[in-house]
Design a protein around this motif. Structure first.
Motif, PDB file in Angstrom:
ATOM      1  N   ASN A  55       2.134   4.565   3.193  1.00  0.00           N
ATOM      2  CA  ASN A  55       1.329   3.117   3.553  1.00  0.00           C
ATOM      3  C   ASN A  55       0.042   2.779   3.841  1.00  0.00           C
ATOM      4  O   ASN A  55      -0.517   2.037   4.553  1.00  0.00           O
ATOM      5  N   ILE A  56      -0.392   4.081   4.527  1.00  0.00           N
ATOM      6  CA  ILE A  56      -1.564   4.786   4.796  1.00  0.00           C
ATOM      7  C   ILE A  56      -2.696   4.013   4.233  1.00  0.00           C
ATOM      8  O   ILE A  56      -3.204   4.670   2.748  1.00  0.00           O
ATOM      9  N   PRO A  57      -3.504   2.981   4.398  1.00  0.00           N
ATOM     10  CA  PRO A  57      -4.402   3.192   3.121  1.00  0.00           C
ATOM     11  C   PRO A  57      -5.802   3.540   3.506  1.00  0.00           C
ATOM     12  O   PRO A  57      -7.007   3.656   3.877  1.00  0.00           O
ATOM     13  N   ASP A  58      -5.173   4.986   2.979  1.00  0.00           N
ATOM     14  CA  ASP A  58      -6.504   6.038   2.842  1.00  0.00           C
ATOM     15  C   ASP A  58      -7.028   7.136   1.459  1.00  0.00           C
ATOM     16  O   ASP A  58      -5.399   6.785   0.851  1.00  0.00           O
ATOM     17  N   SER A  59      -8.098   6.727   0.505  1.00  0.00           N
ATOM     18  CA  SER A  59      -7.883   7.917  -0.501  1.00  0.00           C
ATOM     19  C   SER A  59      -7.327   8.666  -0.813  1.00  0.00           C
ATOM     20  O   SER A  59      -6.816   9.302  -1.732  1.00  0.00           O
ATOM     21  N   ARG A  60      -7.173   9.594   0.554  1.00  0.00           N
ATOM     22  CA  ARG A  60      -6.214  10.900   0.546  1.00  0.00           C
ATOM     23  C   ARG A  60      -5.043  10.830   0.430  1.00  0.00           C
ATOM     24  O   ARG A  60      -4.600  11.800   0.236  1.00  0.00           O
ATOM     25  N   VAL A  61      -4.310   9.889   1.178  1.00  0.00           N
ATOM     26  CA  VAL A  61      -3.306   9.884   1.055  1.00  0.00           C
ATOM     27  C   VAL A  61      -2.360   9.518  -0.073  1.00  0.00           C
ATOM     28  O   VAL A  61      -1.497  10.988  -0.459  1.00  0.00           O
ATOM     29  N   PRO A  62      -2.004   8.808  -1.146  1.00  0.00           N
ATOM     30  CA  PRO A  62      -1.682   9.068  -2.518  1.00  0.00           C
ATOM     31  C   PRO A  62      -1.521  10.700  -3.001  1.00  0.00           C
ATOM     32  O   PRO A  62       0.286  11.249  -3.511  1.00  0.00           O
ATOM     33  N   LYS A  63      -2.469  11.559  -3.192  1.00  0.00           N
ATOM     34  CA  LYS A  63      -2.510  12.594  -3.729  1.00  0.00           C
ATOM     35  C   LYS A  63      -1.462  13.936  -2.797  1.00  0.00           C
ATOM     36  O   LYS A  63      -0.915  14.377  -2.622  1.00  0.00           O
ATOM     37  N   ALA A  64      -1.724  13.247  -1.785  1.00  0.00           N
ATOM     38  CA  ALA A  64      -0.609  14.081  -0.583  1.00  0.00           C
ATOM     39  C   ALA A  64       0.404  14.119  -0.816  1.00  0.00           C
ATOM     40  O   ALA A  64       0.998  14.949  -0.804  1.00  0.00           O
ATOM     41  N   VAL A  65       0.650  12.728  -0.564  1.00  0.00           N
ATOM     42  CA  VAL A  65       2.263  12.186  -0.376  1.00  0.00           C
ATOM     43  C   VAL A  65       3.502  13.304  -1.787  1.00  0.00           C
ATOM     44  O   VAL A  65       4.266  12.955  -1.848  1.00  0.00           O
ATOM     45  N   VAL A 120       0.407  -1.153   0.082  1.00  0.00           N
ATOM     46  CA  VAL A 120      -0.321  -0.283   0.067  1.00  0.00           C
ATOM     47  C   VAL A 120       0.754   1.852  -0.154  1.00  0.00           C
ATOM     48  O   VAL A 120       0.517   2.383   0.199  1.00  0.00           O
ATOM     49  N   ASN A 121       1.707   1.107   0.031  1.00  0.00           N
ATOM     50  CA  ASN A 121       3.094   2.209  -0.602  1.00  0.00           C
ATOM     51  C   ASN A 121       3.362   2.580  -1.391  1.00  0.00           C
ATOM     52  O   ASN A 121       4.209   3.392  -1.208  1.00  0.00           O
ATOM     53  N   GLY A 122       3.404   1.750  -2.881  1.00  0.00           N
ATOM     54  CA  GLY A 122       4.283   2.385  -3.840  1.00  0.00           C
ATOM     55  C   GLY A 122       5.107   1.346  -3.777  1.00  0.00           C
ATOM     56  O   GLY A 122       5.677   1.325  -5.109  1.00  0.00           O
ATOM     57  N   GLN A 123       5.887   0.514  -3.178  1.00  0.00           N
ATOM     58  CA  GLN A 123       7.291  -0.243  -3.150  1.00  0.00           C
ATOM     59  C   GLN A 123       6.820  -1.168  -4.139  1.00  0.00           C
ATOM     60  O   GLN A 123       7.503  -1.877  -5.487  1.00  0.00           O
ATOM     61  N   GLY A 141       5.258  12.436   5.335  1.00  0.00           N
ATOM     62  CA  GLY A 141       4.814  11.665   4.112  1.00  0.00           C
ATOM     63  C   GLY A 141       5.929  10.653   4.054  1.00  0.00           C
ATOM     64  O   GLY A 141       5.152   9.308   3.699  1.00  0.00           O
ATOM     65  N   THR A 142       6.587   9.831   4.568  1.00  0.00           N
ATOM     66  CA  THR A 142       6.857   8.685   4.739  1.00  0.00           C
ATOM     67  C   THR A 142       6.630   8.027   5.495  1.00  0.00           C
ATOM     68  O   THR A 142       5.728   6.932   5.111  1.00  0.00           O
TER      69      THR A 142
END
Length: 751
Positions: free
Chosen positions: A464-474, A324-327, A459-460
């Protein structure tokens, strides 16, 4: 195959796998699902709660092999010691399962060495299908391709073993199933160190003296045993055995050996034990893969010789969290670019991960995720690849922070929602805490508020928090950081004003890696610049040289900078989270551990921060290291009876120190006493959340005098100061809240 249910089984593994099957169907064909149902129906649900699937990427096939992990409860069932749940009587009539029962009985016996040296057992089943095909699961039939690999290893049989291999199993000539169609597994046992208080010295001789004869019903063939012992004796000092495997279901006279360690040790080891492949090609593969994963496991098949086909596994430190964190997206993109994974397969795999609440099976939480990949190498042969993914479940009543008593469906659902609300509220606080440009800011020193360092750190923690708002924020955070290009070396700093430093740069690079930007030009430049911070003792310093930072703070010529420009354990531990530097920092981290199991930080008052980071870095390379055990013991002693760490500035509990202590304990979460401590710490942190979603400021940054080599002996700190000799707190609560959020996510939803 006909499933013979006993009167004591409420559910079988087939029932337990039902919630997972809808997430498998985009990847595998209907025949594979039928075979999975057939094999899983032979086993009671109680035998395992963690499942694994092996999927072939290249050459591709819409089929999975099935495996499950056996721990204490499953061990009792395999041994026939569970009075309520037993396998079918047909298992007792089969030679392989007779030996597995004897092995499990010995493993369960506290007077046996196996009880202390074996951590768990994995049983893997090769699914047998009817016809040859390839592609994704929209095909109507499935393949039974050459069985070149096992669940955890990467040996082989076709074209790799002797021309007439003998079956290494209790019954010579035995094939995949008996006349009763009982499925026959490959078996892998995990190797661990005995507890410190057991009085048992660690060695590997029990593997060939006890474990193998128990599984085979006879000693190992002399030539194989000789070669195996030679391989064990030649193990590099910091390389350890992760697992040992036997392929009962295949006609292969070999032992699978899975080794964990640094590439700098594993690669020369191949030559030393007589492997005859092209080492330069393997080194190239390892170096390329290492940029996308946290660590490497090397898989070998050992017979009278070292067989030419080997496996190179790319693993992540935290189970499923990399999903969930893009890795994983970054890793699968790499495999796709190398022709080792089809794009449509990549897209389907990235949709597999997730959580689900299942009420039909007693209110369980299922967690699905991708686990690791394996490259299968043999000189002169096309490179093959596989991916391993799985699922695990647990009752809501056993989630850390829950009563061990009976929990109603309504209460369990409320508890799950409560955890989600806690996480969501913390994310909301952090998102609203950003300034108008999107930076996270905190701490206040003479240089002003920190934005680059704090944004990299937060940001780190958030990525990896599964929240739909997170990807845009990071993503916004990375774009802001990437836009700061005024330093010629590509580094980042406290904010835009001071010289770039290794700690700020390291946290920003962790963020880049978490969102799949580690291969960007800017990240690569910054990564390379960190080499200038390496010191002769092996550690990493904050500032590369004194000239630039001396000029920035206008220090007089007589002031030395040996402190700020010397090796720092807290900075080194943070940098060691990066795979590119992790193996290089192992010696330094081990050498700086204190006698009580902790590490001392240079820039922080709380040793929990650096101790957790250092232990996590070591665990990525040496998961069974005594360094980790000693650190966890120290962490257990830091928690009081109420589950918090008390500090001089937060005598009623520091959320920051407690959160880092919780992350430390997670490294040994399988221990019962550690689980109890984790439960208390998790409960305490949950109870401390403020109405706005934050936790109170408790991250204590110390700014030593530039020439101070040991600030932990300094006792004249200026509270809330901004210059050298000061203690500064995260007055906006951003740093503390991000830290607690990440620790709770790991504790509540597993690694």
């Amino acid at each position: 195959m006909v499933y013979q249910r006993t009167n004591t089984w409420l559910y079988s593994l087939k029932d337990s796998l039902q919630p997972i099957k809808p997430h498998l169907t985009p990847l595998v064909c209907p025949q594979a699902i039928e075979q999975l149902d057939s094999v899983s129906s032979y086993f009671p649900d109680a035998i395992a709660s963690t499942y694994g699937f092996e999927y072939r990427l290249q050459p591709s096939a819409p089929v999975v092999d099935f495996a499950f992990q056996v721990t204490e409860t499953g061990r009792e069932i395999l041994a026939g010691l569970n009075p309520h749940t037993r396998l079918s009587e047909d298992f007792n009539k089969h030679l392989v399962w007779q030996q597995i029962q004897k092995f499990s009985t010995e493993w369960a016996d506290p007077s046996s060495l196996l009880h202390y040296f074996i951590s768990d057992l994995w049983l893997e089943f090769d699914l047998k299908l009817d016809s040859d095909t390839s592609g994704l699961a929209n095909q109507n039939c499935c393949v039974d391709p050459a069985r070149e690999q096992g669940s955890r290893g990467a040996g082989g049989n076709e074209g790799t073993l002797s021309s007439a291999p003998l079956p290494l199993c209790p019954s010579a000539g035995h094939q995949t199933t008996s006349t009763n169609n009982i499925p026959i597994p490959a078996l892998f046992f995990g190797v661990t160190s005995p507890p410190d208080n057991s009085g048992i010295s660690f060695n590997y001789s029990w593997i060939w003296e006890q474990a193998m004869p128990l599984l085979l019903g006879t000693p190992l063939p002399p030539a194989l045993e000789k070669k195996f012992i030679d391989c064990i004796k030649r193990l590099p000092p910091r390389t350890s055995i992760f697992q040992v495997g036997l392929m009962f279901s295949r006609s292969v006279e070999a032992i699978r050996l899975c080794l964990v360690g640094s590439a700098s040790e594993l690669l020369p080891y191949l030559t030393e034990i007589g492997w005859t492949g092209q080492l330069a090609e393997v080194e190239k593969l390892v170096n390329s893969l290492s940029g996308y994963v946290d660590g490497i496991i090397l898989d070998l098949d050992i017979g009278e010789q070292i067989y030419p086909r080997i496996g190179i596994e790319g693993i992540f430190l935290t189970r499923y969290q990399a999903c969930v964190n893009g890795q994983w997206e970054s890793l699968l993109d790499y495999l796709t670019s190398q022709g080792l994974c089809a794009k449509e397969t990549k897209d389907a795999l990235l949709k597999y991960s997730g959580y689900s609440l299942v009420k039909r099976l007693g209110d369980r939480i299922y967690v699905r995720g991708l686990n690791h990949i394996k490259l299968i190498y043999q000189s002169g042969q096309p490179l093959a690849s596989k991916i391993y993914f799985g699922a695990m479940h647990q009752p809501l009543s056993k989630i850390p922070g829950r009563s061990a008593g009976t929990v109603s469906t309504e209460d369990a659902t409320k508890q799950e929602r409560g955890d989600a609300d806690t996480i969501e509220s913390a994310v909301t606080f952090l998102l609203t805490a950003r300034n108008s440009e999107g930076w996270w800011i905190d701490f206040h020193l003479a240089a002003g508020l920190s934005d680059e360092w704090v944004t990299g750190y937060v940001g780190t923690m958030l990525a990896n928090i599964p929240d739909s708002r997170v990807p845009k924020a990071v993503s916004t955070a990375w774009n802001l950081l990437n836009s700061r290009r005024h330093r010629v070396n590509g580094k980042w700093g406290y904010n835009r004003l001071p010289p770039g430093d290794a700690d700020s740069t390291g946290w920003v690079l962790q963020l880049a890696r978490a969102i799949g930007e580690s291969d960007s030009e800017r990240a690569c430049q910054a990564m390379q610049s960190l080499t200038d911070h390496k010191r002769p003792d092996g550690g990493i310093c904050t500032y590369e040289s004194e000239e630039s930072i001396r000029a920035f703070i206008h220090a007089s010529p007589e002031i030395g900078f040996a402190g700020w420009c010397g090796s720092h354990t807290c900075v080194s531990a943070a940098i060691a989270a990066l795979p590119e530097y992790r193996s290089q920092l192992q010696d330094y981290l081990r050498s700086t551990q204190q006698n009580d199991g902790s590490w001392l930080a240079y820039w922080w008052q709380d040793s929990e921060y650096v101790t957790a980071l250092a232990a996590e870095a070591i665990a990525a390379c040496y998961p069974n290291s005594d360094c980790i055990t000693n650190a966890v013991v120290w962490g257990m002693n830091r928690l009081n009876s109420q589950g918090f760490v008390a500090t001089s500035d937060n005598p009623s509990g520091s959320p920051f120190a407690t959160a880092w202590c919780l992350r430390l304990l997670i490294l040994r979460r399988q221990d019962t006493a550690v689980q109890a401590a984790m439960t208390k710490a998790t409960d305490w942190l949950l109870a401390q959340q403020q109405p706005n979603g934050s936790w109170v400021s408790s991250a204590r940054l110390q700014v030593p005098l530039p020439d101070d080599l040991n600030p932990n002996q300094f006792n004249q700190w200026i509270y809330h100061g901004t210059i050298q000799g000061s203690l500064a707190f995260d007055k906006h609560c951003v740093f503390t809240t991000a830290t607690v959020l990440q620790a709770l996510h790991r504790s509540l939803f597993g690694k």
